[in-house]
Design a protein around this motif. Structure first.
Motif, PDB file in Angstrom:
ATOM      1  N   VAL A  75     -63.003  50.257  -1.589  1.00 58.91           N
ATOM      2  CA  VAL A  75     -62.283  51.694  -1.388  1.00 58.91           C
ATOM      3  C   VAL A  75     -62.833  52.574  -2.441  1.00 58.91           C
ATOM      4  N   THR A  77     -62.979  55.922  -4.516  1.00 59.48           N
ATOM      5  CA  THR A  77     -62.145  57.033  -4.427  1.00 59.48           C
ATOM      6  C   THR A  77     -62.677  57.825  -5.622  1.00 59.48           C
ATOM      7  N   ARG A 124     -63.239  59.952  -0.439  1.00 54.71           N
ATOM      8  CA  ARG A 124     -62.703  58.657  -0.205  1.00 54.71           C
ATOM      9  C   ARG A 124     -63.550  57.947   0.620  1.00 54.71           C
ATOM     10  N   GLU A 126     -64.922  53.903   2.078  1.00 56.70           N
ATOM     11  CA  GLU A 126     -64.695  52.597   2.637  1.00 56.70           C
ATOM     12  C   GLU A 126     -66.114  52.041   2.845  1.00 56.70           C
ATOM     13  N   GLU A 183     -54.851  46.009  -7.349  1.00 59.12           N
ATOM     14  CA  GLU A 183     -55.660  46.363  -6.256  1.00 59.12           C
ATOM     15  C   GLU A 183     -56.989  46.204  -6.745  1.00 59.12           C
ATOM     16  N   THR A 186     -60.094  48.366  -5.198  1.00 59.24           N
ATOM     17  CA  THR A 186     -60.166  50.001  -5.295  1.00 59.24           C
ATOM     18  C   THR A 186     -60.937  50.461  -6.852  1.00 59.24           C
TER      19      THR A 186
END
Ligand SMILES: [Fe+2]
Length: 195
Positions: A75, A77, A124, A126, A183, A186
């Motif tokens: 992910v 961002t 964002r 994915e 995480e 991320t």
């Protein structure tokens, strides 16, 4: 002379009242807008070569994940800012990258897609961690464009990637950040457009 001195004294006496009324009777003091946090994001993001695999007209989407596709989910961002550290709303981000095996999709739009920042300049995405292919380190390709402004074509890289040292165009200013140890999938990046 006496008239002049009396006039001078009168002005001095009136000054506090003048400044009181000029600031607005009964109004709250005016506040300047807060300075946005800039950190080290005041240098424009460097451009990089487009490479041979860009395809126009990618679908608009915020997830490039597809059923059956292998790879480690990531992910990503971040924000798009201008050089005054102001967020760029509705900036275009057009992504393309290799699949888990290091191959680009030349017939369809697998791991290709575009999206827009929100009002605060946030995005964002994915997707998966791109695979390696000969001659290059691990990377994303992206085109970033503020509305009606020139396109920035660049690439993003992964920290601690052994191939970074051997890649001929690797630039540490384009390294993704992995701010959350809890995480590890991320990542984040802040683009700064020279607008
Ligand atoms: Fe590439």
């Amino acid at each position: 002379m006496e008239t002049t001195r009396r006039g001078f004294v009168a002005i001095l006496t009136a000054l506090p009242f003048l400044s009181f009324f000029s600031s607005g009777f009964g109004s709250k003091p005016r506040r300047l807008p807060p300075t946005p946090p800039c950190d080290d994001h005041d240098d424009p993001t460097p451009s990089q070569t487009e490479g041979p695999y860009f395809k126009p007209a990618s679908p608009e989407r915020s997830s490039l994940l597809e059923k059956g596709a292998s790879g480690t989910t990531l992910v990503l961002t971040g924000r798009v800012l201008n050089t005054r550290c102001e967020p760029v709303a509705h900036a275009l981000l057009d992504w393309w990258h290799a699949d888990d095996s290091g191959n680009y999709d030349h017939t369809g739009f697998r791991f290709r897609g575009h999206q827009y920042t929100d009002k605060a300049g946030n995005f964002r995405l994915e997707t998966i961690v791109p695979g390696l292919y000969p001659g290059r380190t691990r990377h994303f390709h992206v085109k970033v464009q503020a509305p009606n402004r020139p396109i920035l074509t660049t690439q993003l890289y992964f920290p601690k990637e052994p191939q970074n040292r051997r890649d001929r165009i690797f630039n540490p200013a384009l390294l993704l950040e992995f701010p959350r140890k809890d995480e590890p999938n991320t990542a984040s990046y802040t683009f700064v457009l020279n607008t």
